[in-house]
Design a protein around this motif. Sequence first.
Motif, short mmCIF file in Angstrom:
data_model
loop_
_atom_site.label_atom_id
_atom_site.label_comp_id
_atom_site.label_asym_id
_atom_site.label_seq_id
_atom_site.Cartn_x
_atom_site.Cartn_y
_atom_site.Cartn_z
N TYR A 38 32.30 89.54 16.27
CA TYR A 38 31.59 90.09 17.15
C TYR A 38 30.61 89.21 17.90
CZ TYR A 38 32.93 94.53 14.90
OH TYR A 38 33.74 95.63 14.50
N VAL A 39 29.70 88.52 17.17
CA VAL A 39 28.89 87.53 17.71
C VAL A 39 29.37 86.42 18.84
CG1 VAL A 39 27.05 87.86 16.00
CG2 VAL A 39 28.51 86.31 15.99
N THR A 40 30.29 86.42 18.71
CA THR A 40 31.11 85.26 19.91
C THR A 40 31.14 86.14 21.15
OG1 THR A 40 33.36 86.04 19.37
CG2 THR A 40 32.52 84.33 18.32
N LEU A 53 20.41 90.41 10.52
CA LEU A 53 21.79 90.45 10.86
C LEU A 53 22.49 89.48 9.97
CD1 LEU A 53 23.94 91.89 12.40
CD2 LEU A 53 23.76 90.00 13.76
N MET A 54 23.35 89.81 9.09
CA MET A 54 24.27 89.00 8.43
C MET A 54 25.74 89.01 8.72
SD MET A 54 22.71 86.90 6.00
CE MET A 54 21.16 86.73 6.98
N ALA A 55 26.21 87.76 9.64
CA ALA A 55 27.53 88.01 9.70
C ALA A 55 28.49 87.09 9.04
CB ALA A 55 27.63 87.29 11.39
N VAL A 56 28.33 87.26 7.69
CA VAL A 56 29.42 86.62 6.67
C VAL A 56 29.68 87.75 5.69
CG1 VAL A 56 28.35 84.33 6.83
CG2 VAL A 56 27.25 86.12 5.26
N GLY A 57 30.96 87.32 5.12
CA GLY A 57 31.29 88.46 4.22
C GLY A 57 30.40 88.86 2.90
N GLY A 58 30.57 90.12 2.34
CA GLY A 58 29.75 90.26 1.30
C GLY A 58 29.27 91.52 1.45
N GLY A 59 29.22 92.14 2.68
CA GLY A 59 28.47 93.41 2.69
C GLY A 59 29.35 94.37 3.24
#
Length: 99
Positions: A38-40, A53-59
């Motif tokens: 999304y952030v690209t 905002l956390m754009a990494v796996g785990g949530g």
Amino acid sequence: MKAFERADDVPFLAAEVAVDKAWTAASFRSATHVWNSYVTDPQVAPLSHHPRLMAVGGGYPVIELGESIGGLGVSGGSAEQDQQAAEAGLRTLGFEVPA
């Protein structure tokens, strides 16, 4: 926040990241690992600078009867490990893992 657990040897930053992953997942009703793509998008990219905002796996959002009722965040391992742990946590608690 309804519940929080941190193992004794987990860095404080990892604990904060887990909370932010839960916040991101609950806020947008989507898993955090999808935010990498999304952030690209130039129209969404400015959100990547939001401090929570956390754009990494785990949530993941916690979904009950089709409604988002919260978020679950895991941090401390690799993004893949955090994502797998969050998925296992949702299943253990009786929730489905959103696609």
